[in-house]
Design an enzyme around this catalytic site. Structure first.
Site, PDB file in Angstrom:
ATOM      1  N   LYS A  33       1.005  -1.160  -0.039  1.00 29.71           N
ATOM      2  CA  LYS A  33      -0.017  -0.133  -0.001  1.00 29.71           C
ATOM      3  C   LYS A  33       0.834   1.297  -0.167  1.00 29.71           C
ATOM      4  O   LYS A  33       0.625   2.122  -0.764  1.00 29.71           O
ATOM      5  CB  LYS A  33      -0.972  -0.105   1.277  1.00 29.71           C
ATOM      6  CG  LYS A  33      -2.024  -0.880   1.246  1.00 29.71           C
ATOM      7  CD  LYS A  33      -2.915  -0.807   2.470  1.00 29.71           C
ATOM      8  CE  LYS A  33      -2.255  -1.093   3.805  1.00 29.71           C
ATOM      9  NZ  LYS A  33      -1.561  -2.502   3.903  1.00 29.71           N
ATOM     10  N   THR A  34       1.820   1.320   0.942  1.00 29.35           N
ATOM     11  CA  THR A  34       2.649   2.466   0.951  1.00 29.35           C
ATOM     12  C   THR A  34       3.590   2.795  -0.309  1.00 29.35           C
ATOM     13  O   THR A  34       3.513   3.677  -0.999  1.00 29.35           O
ATOM     14  CB  THR A  34       3.483   2.548   2.227  1.00 29.35           C
ATOM     15  OG1 THR A  34       2.666   2.222   3.427  1.00 29.35           O
ATOM     16  CG2 THR A  34       4.230   3.598   2.616  1.00 29.35           C
ATOM     17  N   ASP A 217      -1.930   7.729   3.825  1.00 27.56           N
ATOM     18  CA  ASP A 217      -1.751   6.469   4.089  1.00 27.56           C
ATOM     19  C   ASP A 217      -2.300   5.951   5.447  1.00 27.56           C
ATOM     20  O   ASP A 217      -2.519   6.981   6.305  1.00 27.56           O
ATOM     21  CB  ASP A 217      -0.192   6.362   4.286  1.00 27.56           C
ATOM     22  CG  ASP A 217       0.367   4.941   4.228  1.00 27.56           C
ATOM     23  OD1 ASP A 217      -0.330   4.086   4.133  1.00 27.56           O
ATOM     24  OD2 ASP A 217       1.604   4.660   4.181  1.00 27.56           O
ATOM     25  N   GLU A 218      -2.452   4.835   5.716  1.00 26.85           N
ATOM     26  CA  GLU A 218      -3.035   4.333   6.949  1.00 26.85           C
ATOM     27  C   GLU A 218      -4.524   5.056   7.266  1.00 26.85           C
ATOM     28  O   GLU A 218      -4.597   5.667   8.437  1.00 26.85           O
ATOM     29  CB  GLU A 218      -2.078   4.696   7.973  1.00 26.85           C
ATOM     30  CG  GLU A 218      -0.644   4.090   7.882  1.00 26.85           C
ATOM     31  CD  GLU A 218      -0.328   2.867   8.232  1.00 26.85           C
ATOM     32  OE1 GLU A 218      -1.421   2.009   8.860  1.00 26.85           O
ATOM     33  OE2 GLU A 218       0.840   2.358   8.298  1.00 26.85           O
ATOM     34  N   GLN A 248      -5.712  -3.044  10.518  1.00 21.39           N
ATOM     35  CA  GLN A 248      -4.442  -2.586  11.411  1.00 21.39           C
ATOM     36  C   GLN A 248      -5.016  -1.203  11.998  1.00 21.39           C
ATOM     37  O   GLN A 248      -4.141  -0.374  12.401  1.00 21.39           O
ATOM     38  CB  GLN A 248      -3.494  -2.240  10.460  1.00 21.39           C
ATOM     39  CG  GLN A 248      -3.007  -3.726   9.847  1.00 21.39           C
ATOM     40  CD  GLN A 248      -1.510  -3.113   8.908  1.00 21.39           C
ATOM     41  OE1 GLN A 248      -0.549  -2.901   9.569  1.00 21.39           O
ATOM     42  NE2 GLN A 248      -1.738  -3.335   7.587  1.00 21.39           N
ATOM     43  N   ARG A 596       4.955  -7.390  11.001  1.00 25.13           N
ATOM     44  CA  ARG A 596       6.081  -6.722  10.927  1.00 25.13           C
ATOM     45  C   ARG A 596       7.251  -7.320  10.329  1.00 25.13           C
ATOM     46  O   ARG A 596       8.295  -7.081   9.845  1.00 25.13           O
ATOM     47  CB  ARG A 596       6.575  -5.949  12.156  1.00 25.13           C
ATOM     48  CG  ARG A 596       5.656  -4.886  12.636  1.00 25.13           C
ATOM     49  CD  ARG A 596       5.133  -3.926  11.705  1.00 25.13           C
ATOM     50  NE  ARG A 596       3.931  -4.400  11.169  1.00 25.13           N
ATOM     51  CZ  ARG A 596       3.614  -3.799   9.835  1.00 25.13           C
ATOM     52  NH1 ARG A 596       3.973  -3.004   9.283  1.00 25.13           N
ATOM     53  NH2 ARG A 596       2.267  -4.106   9.451  1.00 25.13           N
TER      54      ARG A 596
END
Ligand code: ATP
Ligand code: MG
Length: 714
Positions: A33-34, A217-218, A248, A596
């Site tokens: 995504k990022t 983002d996010e 998330q 992560r």
């Protein structure tokens, strides 16, 4: 250009090259995504659809903003400096700096971090004679912030009983005080900016016309006010491209609403919702574990991740006898990994609560493993650094009462607590700042406080026109801070930190052209407030990374240790007591933690843990049971490890040892007025001779005589 789009899979490519439309990329962890968001900015620019000027990108941390900016400059041959890429707070600050007059702020307005905010609320309660047991300052801060995050000022706050009425009244007093001092807290940055844009049509039109692409983002962690701010900016036709993962969402406690993502889908994205399901980050076993955990949540938009990478290694599990045992195991493993060639920066130790880091830090420190803590004792939050910053803040804005109180009697100038109380009462009556009210003091207090005011005035004159690093150096020297620490026994490290502050000023480049209005000093102080949570002194190369799961969001590491996987700790008892919603939020946090890891994942827990001065007897986290057994490799030791441990270690009665003195024990967490919170790691002597060695983390290891060092268990 073709280089730019190489290495994207089909849905990623589709997302990056969407025409000028609103869109939502809804996808799981590590699916790119990022990367897609960054590449889209580069693609839009390199195809001439927008210039650097027309892009606004919101990231989750300052660190992420820097990485994105750096990444962009490798993708497109433009200079991305001065582009509007940053956090909500950073961007709002920038806008307010550029339009401080319209926003009703002094040019040099300063930012209160959460510790400053708490101090201000405490002071306010005292001045107003309000019982701080009935109105606990922390809760009041939360009350104020929660209202601001909903966009609600004191004047509009809902009052439904006497208690709330009083709290709203205090919120209003707090607003007045902030306005008087010319300071803004974190939530205020956003609210003030939002109100400014809403109220001021020409300004709103200007920014609406300026930004033709807004990228977020996010997005799952935006709160109501942030969402409203985005909508306002997008009101002139800008196209919004948001990426996020409902699994998330981990900031519900700060008002984040996954609902925003659904609203965004409905109001903006429409059919332009792209899903990415291929994970490029983690090996198969790690991903299978993450999927197995998150599928226990009900409230999901639903997606499944897969990877082309093989299964990889099994997930390693360890159950220690105590938290120390767990820490020893972890540090041993780290040493082995590093010996095998893994870079320490690629190893992360994650924990649910910051308090857990002490025992890990202690063990790393003892074994000489370099480490770096994010969000622990932060560089800009250290006592000596805050003192120096307070002097600097007063140069720019003498009405900053928080800064005034911090240094008016530091180094000591014989100003008594009584004089300061009088001063506060006077200032309150005069409705003025402490600095202004000081002139009305008479007698000895008048003289001593007067001398301080003259010192600040002299510092201001002497530093006028000097380059920033020289201003900082001059203030540290002439304020008497340097001399104070030179004569203090443990002052060496503090002096080094003050030098570090001068270095920070020297390397600080005011690259935010648009906000340069208040001058370099103001920009520097702003950086100090905004980055407080992310910066660490002596940011070492080659250090193992320690951080809470919250701050690990968006990051990735070859090796991840998730520590303290115990019922009550992770999932956290507070969340569990909230019922299903709380538990689901904890599970999302666990999902973030697991995802992560790229290559190797360790999960560990302890049977007893010393936390907040108490030994807890723990059960392994329920999340461990959610991972299929077949993925796990259990690494528990068979026999009790007693002989391997020094005799003084005492945990939960497992290794018995009498108290050091005064009810303190090795392993206990204590607080010291000057050095902060630390862990007792050793002791010697008895009675009047008893001394303890304490690891104060960033403040270092100290031997202290028990008779003199006032230590309070925490
Ligand atoms: P998170 O949800 O944790 O924020 P994300 O969806 O933002 O994750 P990224 O951080 O963008 O994911 O990507 C994860 C990793 O996968 C990165 O190292 C990225 O460079 C890599 N990656 C993404 N897409 C591809 C691709 N098409 N080919 C190779 N590597 C990729
Ligand atoms: Mg990401």
């Amino acid at each position: 250009m073709s280089d730019l789009l190489a290495n994207l899979n089909t849905p990623q490519l589709q997302a990056v090259t969407l025409p000028s439309v609103h869109a939502l990329v809804l996808a799981g962890a590590g699916s790119g995504k990022t990367r897609v968001l960054t590449t889209r900015i580069a693609w839009l620019m390199s195809t001439g659809q927008v210039g650097p000027h027309g892009v606004l990108a919101v990231t989750f941390t300052n660190k992420a903003a820097k990485e994105m900016t750096a990444r962009l400059s490798t993708l497109v041959p433009i200079n991305p400096r001065g582009m509007w890429i940053g956090t909500f707070h950073g961007l709002c600050n920038r806008l307010l700096r550029a339009h401080y007059r319209e926003a009703g702020l002094p040019q040099t307005f300063q930012i209160l971090d959460s510790a400053d905010q708490l101090a201000m609320v405490k002071r306010l309660l005292k001045n107003l004679n309000v019982d701080d047991e009935k109105y606990p300052p922390r809760e009041l801060c939360h009350f104020i912030n929660a209202h601001k995050e909903q966009g609600v000022r004191a004047a509009q706050a809902e009052v439904y009983d006497n208690y709330t009425e009083k709290r709203v009244e205090l919120y209003a007093e707090y607003e007045n005080q902030c306005n008087r001092e010319g300071v803004v807290d974190f939530a205020e940055l956003l609210l003030r900016c939002y109100e400014l844009l809403q109220r001021n049509e020409p300004l709103r039109k200007h920014y609406q016309a300026r930004f033709s692409y807004i990228l977020v983002d996010e997005v799952q962690d935006t709160n109501k006010l942030q969402y409203a701010w985005l909508k306002l900016l997008a009101g002139g036709g800008a196209k919004v491209f948001a990426v996020g993962d409902d699994d998330q969402s981990i900031y519900r406690f700060r008002g984040a609403e996954v609902g925003n993502m659904r609203d965004f889908e409905r109001e903006y994205a429409g059919d332009n919702v792209i899903r990415l399901e291929q994970n490029y980050r983690s090996h198969g076993n790690i991903l299978t574990a993450a999927n197995a955990i998150i599928k226990n949540n009900r409230e999901r938009l639903g997606k499944n991740l897969w990877t082309e990478a093989g299964d990889g290694e099994p997930i390693r599990c360890f159950e220690g006898y105590s938290d120390l045992d767990e820490a020893r195991f972890i540090v041993e493993e780290i040493r082995e990994l590093v010996r095998d060639g893994v870079s320490p920066t690629q190893i992360a130790l994650l924990y649910r609560s910051n308090a857990q880091s002490r025992v890990l830090e202690n063990e790393l420190f003892t074994k000489n493993v370099p480490y770096k803590v994010y969000g622990g004792l932060r560089f800009f939050e250290r006592q000596e650094v805050k003192h120096a910053l307070a002097y600097l803040r007063l140069l720019g804005n003498p009405d900053d009462d928080t800064a005034f109180l911090r240094v008016v009697n530091f180094p000591t100038r014989g100003i008594g607590a009584r004089s300061l109380e009088n001063l506060q009462v006077t200032a309150h009556q005069m409705n003025s700042s402490l600095y202004n009210a000081a002139a009305s003091l008479t007698g000895k207090a008048g003289q001593t406080v007067g001398a301080f005011i003259r010192l600040v005035e002299t510092l201001r004159q002497e530093t006028a026109g000097l380059p920033l690093p020289e201003v900082v150096e001059h203030v540290i020297e002439k304020s008497g801070l340097a001399q104070h620490y030179r004569t203090e026994k443990e002052g060496q490290e503090r002096l080094e930190n003050l030098d570090e502050l001068i270095n920070a000023a020297a390397t600080f480049i005011d690259d935010e052209g648009a906000i340069g209005e208040g001058g370099a000093l103001v920009s520097f102080l702003t950086l100090a407030s905004l980055e407080a949570g992310e910066h660490q002194a002596g940011e070492g190369q080659g250090a193992v990374q320690l951080m809470s799961v919250h701050s690990a969001k968006g990051l990735e590491f070859d090796v991840v240790f998730i520590t303290g996987l115990e019922q009550g700790l992770f999932p956290h008892e507070n969340a569990v007591s909230e019922g299903k919603d709380g538990l689901e939020e904890e599970r999302r946090l666990m999902y973030v933690a697991v995802t992560r890891a790229r290559r190797r994942l360790y999960l560990s827990c302890a049977q007893t843990r010393m936390l907040h001065g108490q030994t807890r007897y723990c059960m392994p986290s329920g999340f461990l049971d959610e991972i299929p057994e077949s993925l796990l490799l259990k690494l528990n030791k068979k026999a009790a490890p007693a002989p391997a441990y020094p005799a003084y270690v005492s945990f939960g009665g497992v290794y018995a040892e009498p108290a050091v003195a005064g009810g303190l024990r090795v392993g206990q967490t204590v607080e010291h007025a000057k050095f902060g919170v630390g862990v007792i790691v050793a002791s010697e002597g008895r009675g009047a001779d008893a001394r303890v060695q304490i690891n104060f983390g960033a403040s270092g290891m100290k031997w202290l005589a028990l008779e003199y060092a006032k230590l309070t268990p925490v």
